[in-house]
Every structure is written in C-alpha cells, then in structure tokens.
Design an enzyme around this catalytic site. Structure first.
Site, mmCIF file in Angstrom:
data_model
loop_
_atom_site.group_PDB
_atom_site.id
_atom_site.type_symbol
_atom_site.label_atom_id
_atom_site.label_comp_id
_atom_site.label_asym_id
_atom_site.label_seq_id
_atom_site.Cartn_x
_atom_site.Cartn_y
_atom_site.Cartn_z
ATOM 1 N N HIS A 132 17.867 0.347 -3.923
ATOM 2 C CA HIS A 132 18.190 -0.577 -2.833
ATOM 3 C C HIS A 132 18.642 -1.892 -3.486
ATOM 4 O O HIS A 132 18.166 -2.238 -4.578
ATOM 5 C CB HIS A 132 16.912 -0.799 -2.023
ATOM 6 C CG HIS A 132 17.071 -1.576 -0.766
ATOM 7 N ND1 HIS A 132 17.123 -2.949 -0.742
ATOM 8 C CD2 HIS A 132 17.177 -1.188 0.524
ATOM 9 C CE1 HIS A 132 17.240 -3.366 0.505
ATOM 10 N NE2 HIS A 132 17.282 -2.313 1.291
ATOM 11 N N ASP A 209 9.542 0.102 -6.761
ATOM 12 C CA ASP A 209 9.785 -0.286 -5.373
ATOM 13 C C ASP A 209 9.274 0.855 -4.497
ATOM 14 O O ASP A 209 9.886 1.918 -4.423
ATOM 15 C CB ASP A 209 11.294 -0.508 -5.199
ATOM 16 C CG ASP A 209 11.704 -0.628 -3.742
ATOM 17 O OD1 ASP A 209 10.843 -0.445 -2.855
ATOM 18 O OD2 ASP A 209 12.896 -0.887 -3.490
ATOM 19 N N GLN A 212 9.740 2.861 0.444
ATOM 20 C CA GLN A 212 9.929 4.107 1.197
ATOM 21 C C GLN A 212 8.890 5.161 0.857
ATOM 22 O O GLN A 212 8.916 6.248 1.437
ATOM 23 C CB GLN A 212 11.335 4.672 0.937
ATOM 24 C CG GLN A 212 12.465 3.800 1.407
ATOM 25 C CD GLN A 212 12.523 3.665 2.923
ATOM 26 O OE1 GLN A 212 11.969 4.476 3.665
ATOM 27 N NE2 GLN A 212 13.180 2.625 3.399
ATOM 28 N N LYS A 235 7.434 -1.051 7.376
ATOM 29 C CA LYS A 235 7.818 0.359 7.252
ATOM 30 C C LYS A 235 6.588 1.266 7.300
ATOM 31 O O LYS A 235 6.699 2.481 7.241
ATOM 32 C CB LYS A 235 8.583 0.589 5.948
ATOM 33 C CG LYS A 235 9.926 -0.171 5.897
ATOM 34 C CD LYS A 235 10.691 0.147 4.643
ATOM 35 C CE LYS A 235 11.750 -0.873 4.310
ATOM 36 N NZ LYS A 235 12.997 -0.706 5.056
ATOM 37 N N CYS A 374 22.204 -0.577 2.066
ATOM 38 C CA CYS A 374 21.881 -1.500 0.967
ATOM 39 C C CYS A 374 21.797 -0.743 -0.349
ATOM 40 O O CYS A 374 20.926 -1.038 -1.185
ATOM 41 C CB CYS A 374 20.577 -2.255 1.228
ATOM 42 S SG CYS A 374 20.625 -3.279 2.677
HETATM 43 N N1 PMP Z 1 13.501 -1.155 -1.108
HETATM 44 C C1 PMP Z 1 13.740 -0.086 -0.358
HETATM 45 C C2 PMP Z 1 13.778 1.267 -1.003
HETATM 46 C C3 PMP Z 1 13.960 -0.244 1.013
HETATM 47 O O1 PMP Z 1 14.196 0.817 1.772
HETATM 48 C C4 PMP Z 1 13.913 -1.544 1.579
HETATM 49 C C5 PMP Z 1 14.164 -1.760 3.055
HETATM 50 N N2 PMP Z 1 15.244 -1.075 3.566
HETATM 51 C C6 PMP Z 1 13.649 -2.615 0.745
HETATM 52 C C7 PMP Z 1 13.441 -2.390 -0.593
HETATM 53 C C8 PMP Z 1 13.567 -4.015 1.249
HETATM 54 O O2 PMP Z 1 12.470 -4.156 2.071
HETATM 55 P P1 PMP Z 1 12.254 -5.509 2.896
HETATM 56 O O3 PMP Z 1 13.555 -5.745 3.607
HETATM 57 O O4 PMP Z 1 11.134 -5.177 3.817
HETATM 58 O O5 PMP Z 1 11.941 -6.564 1.921
#
Ligand code: PMP
Length: 416
Positions: A132, A209, A212, A235, A374
């Site tokens: 991401h 990270d 997910q 999430k 993203c």
């Molecule tokens: N990493 C991953 C794998 C994600 O899916 C997301 C959210 N789509 C993020 C980071 C960022 O999370 P947040 O917007 O809650 O900071």
C-alpha cells in the site's frame, strides 16, 4: 455471539452477526445494501457505536492529567484498550502498544523516529511490490532526505512474493524490510514470519503493515518476531482515526520521540532542556482520539467473542464461493491468485471499464471498490490502471455473494 457447531463448514451464525450492524439494514438506490468494501473500512457493530455514545454522555474528559472522577474513568478505559490491544496481537508488554491515528501514522512514526536515528546514506530498505502507498511513500520521503536506496521485492504472476529474489536482495547495507502481512489490493498473505527470520539473519529489522491481517486472522507479533507491526481500528470493526503501532520495547526505548507536545514529556525547561516520558507515552503527544481508542477496545472484544479464527474461516468460505462463481464469468480476470489469500478479490473484465462496473453496480446496491487501491506499483506490474475489488467481512453471506455475481453479470452485459 452464537456460533453453531458443525464439523466441516465454517460455523459462524452470520444472521446473528448481522444483527449487530444497524447499517446493514439500509437501502442504497432502493436496494438492500451489499457491502463488499471491507478492505477499505469495515462496518461498525452497535456495541462499538454504543461505547462511543456512552463515553460522550458519561465520562468525556481528557486523560492522564486530571484528578477528577471523569478523567480517572476516561484514563482507565483508555489504558484498558492498551491491554486489549496487547492481547489481540500477543505483544509481550503493554508498553509496546502505541496508539496512533492508524496504520499510516504508525509507519510514518517508525520512518521518522527509528529511520532518522538509525539510517545513513546508501543504507538499503527492501519494500515489497505488494505494498500500500502508506508503506512506500514514508520510506521514499526518508530515502530522498537521507540518500537511502530502496530495493523492491518482486511478485510472481499469481501475486505472491518471490522469496528467492527476496533472499538475493539483501546486501551488507540492508537495514530494514517493509512488507504487508496481507495485501489490500490482491489479498495475498505474505510469509512474514519467514521473512522476519531472514531479515534478522541478515542483520535487518522488519516492519509489518498488518492493516489487512488484523481483521482476518490471529496475529501473534512474538511468533512472527516482527520488530514493528501496524494496524488500523477502522478495519477491525472499530472507529476511524485510531490504530496501533507495536514495537519491541528495546527498540522503542532507544528511539527518539517523533512528535513533541503535551503528555510525551517528563520535564520541560528552557534552561535545563526537556526530558521525555517512558514508552509508550513518549510516542503519544497531545490529546489522542480518546473515545475512539476506548471503542476500538470494544471492537477487539466483539471480534474475540466470535473468534478471529472463526471470522477468517468464514471469509475463506466466502472467498472460495465467490472465486468459483466469478471465474465462470466470460472475460473475467482475477488479479491475485496466490495460494494463501485473504477474502479479497481484485478483478478486471474484458471490454468493461472497472470504473463503469463500480458505478453501475452501486445502482444495484452493491458497494465494491474501484481504482488503484493505493497500490499503483502493483497494478503497474500487472499492466492495469484500475481494478474492481470485492472484499469480505464476518457479516457477509453466501446469498450476498450470489446477488453480487448476478449484479456483476447484469452490469457487464450493460457496458459491453
Ligand atoms: N496498509 C494497508 C495494507 C491498507 O489496506 C491500508 C488501508 N487501505 C493502509 C495501510 C492505511 O491504513 P489507514 O488509512 O487506516 O492508515
């Protein structure tokens, strides 16, 4: 939460689960909502909504600094979430749990605190092609400022990381590996424990990270041996604006503060200089999202009542069913077919723009995500600019999947 017993099929009582989610009763464009955008944010159970409401009605106060009853109650509830978060990811010590605004802020904290203190020009960071943007851009910003080198761990045709290439990418300058536990764009589950072992053998740290992964499978940061692990509350059936950074205590203790302000200091003086609070407070400057942190704790309880393993196996059931049905659609290309996948299906359909599918299927009450998720480098690797993505949660049903696939077929017929 009722969990019916059976041997082979996952045994989640999904009808009962759905009763906890008021939003699932709403209609969109006159159709019952089918919410399949869970990788972006999951819906919120009433227990979490009630926790937010209860906080503001009964004990709204700033934490850690008041001597009055409300401040005591708010502080106790806030700190209780730290214990719940520690249990949720099996951290060894509650001081290893830092509350942030989410995964993004957590990774930025590691980059700006650990990164600035420990990285030097020409040092190398390995980042996976599955990341991401929030696990890419903070490192790119740092690399530009500190003259670091970023190397990319490639993915194979199925969207799984190439572990041979991973091993070969290490050099004596490799200091850090940045990888997600589960890819938001493709659902690939990465072998983070094995990756951590290799990183450590090579003298590098690993930041995982977990945005997910935390909603879908049991996370054990000690078993993974992650140096840092980040995830977001929204999430995991919690509120927006809060998340967790886990870091090993000895690393956090040695790291300088990132943001300065109230709450993160021990003493402040113009003459004698300023000293900092112990971890975790050293990294929690200013007034945090108090209600949301407390409610995130309630979300962990909600997940624990069902069991995260149960949720994960239900989602695997949905994934298998949806994959089977979608594969039968003419012109369907599912991106991300790794053997280990979470409940995420990214797809493009020949002759139909992802954007058109997303807009038209919304008219039928189905919420899927459309775009680059993203994860532009990953999509570039597969030669597409956008995909549609359906992602599953504990409250999704097989019937919803059937309706989704029916709607998808209708929409494809309209745009082709
Ligand atoms: N990493 C991953 C794998 C994600 O899916 C997301 C959210 N789509 C993020 C980071 C960022 O999370 P947040 O917007 O809650 O900071």
């Amino acid at each position: 939460m009722t969990v019916m017993s059976a041997l082979s099929e996952p045994t989640l009582d999904v009808i009962q689960v759905r009763r906890d989610f008021p939003i699932l009763e709403r209609q969109v464009h006159g159709k019952p909502l089918i919410y399949l955008d869970n990788a972006a944010t999951s819906q919120t159970p009433r227990q979490v909504i009630e926790t937010l409401d209860h906080y503001y009605r009964h004990y709204n106060a700033n934490i850690h600094r008041g001597l009055h009853t409300l401040a005591d109650e708010a502080t106790a509830a806030f700190e209780q979430t730290r214990d719940k978060a520690r249990d949720f990811i099996n951290a060894a010590d509650r001081r290893e749990i830092i509350f942030t605004s989410g995964t993004t802020e957590a990774i930025n904290l590691v980059a700006n605190s650990w990164g600035r203190a420990n990285l030097k020009p020409k040092d190398e960071i390995l980042i996976s092609q599955l990341e991401h943007h929030s696990n890419i851009v903070p490192w790119q910003l740092l690399a530009a400022q500190l003259e670091l080198v970023i190397r990319v761990i490639p993915v194979d045709e199925q969207g799984a990381l190439d572990m041979v290439a991973y091993r070969e990418l290490f050099s004596e300058r490799t200091r850090l590996v940045a990888v997600n536990h589960v890819s938001n764009a493709f659902g690939t589950i990465n072998p983070v424990r094995e990756m951590a072992t290799i990183a450590h053998q090579q003298g590098a740290l690993i930041v995982v990270d977990g945005a997910q992964a935390a909603p879908h499978e049991p996370v054990d940061v000690q078993h993974i041996d992650a140096d840092f692990y980040a995830f977001s509350g929204h999430k995991v059936y919690g509120p927006t604006g809060v998340g967790v950074l886990y870091g090993k205590a000895e690393l956090l203790e040695a790291m300088p503060p990132w943001q300065g302000g109230g709450e993160m200091i021990r003493t402040v003086s113009f003459d004698a200089g300023t000293t900092y609070a112990d971890i975790p407070h050293k990294f929690e400057a200013g007034t945090p999202s108090i209600a949301e942190v407390i409610a995130m704790g309630r979300a962990f309880d909600w997940v624990n009542d069902i069991g995260i393993a149960m949720i994960g196996s239900w989602e695997q059931h949905l994934l298998a069913h949806a994959t089977r049905k979608m594969t039968a659609i003419e012109g369907m290309r599912i991106l991300g077919t790794a053997p280990h996948k979470a409940g995420v299906i990214s797809f493009v359909v020949e002759g139909a723009h992802a954007q058109d599918i997303g807009l038209l299927i919304d008219q039928l009450g189905v919420a899927v995500r459309t775009g680059n998720h993203c994860a532009q480098p990953l999509l570039q690797r597969f030669g597409v600019e956008a995909t549609c993505r359906a992602s599953f949660a504990a409250y999704n049903t097989l019937e919803e999947i059937d309706l989704f696939v029916e709607s998808l077929e209708r929409v494809i017929g309209m745009v082709r």
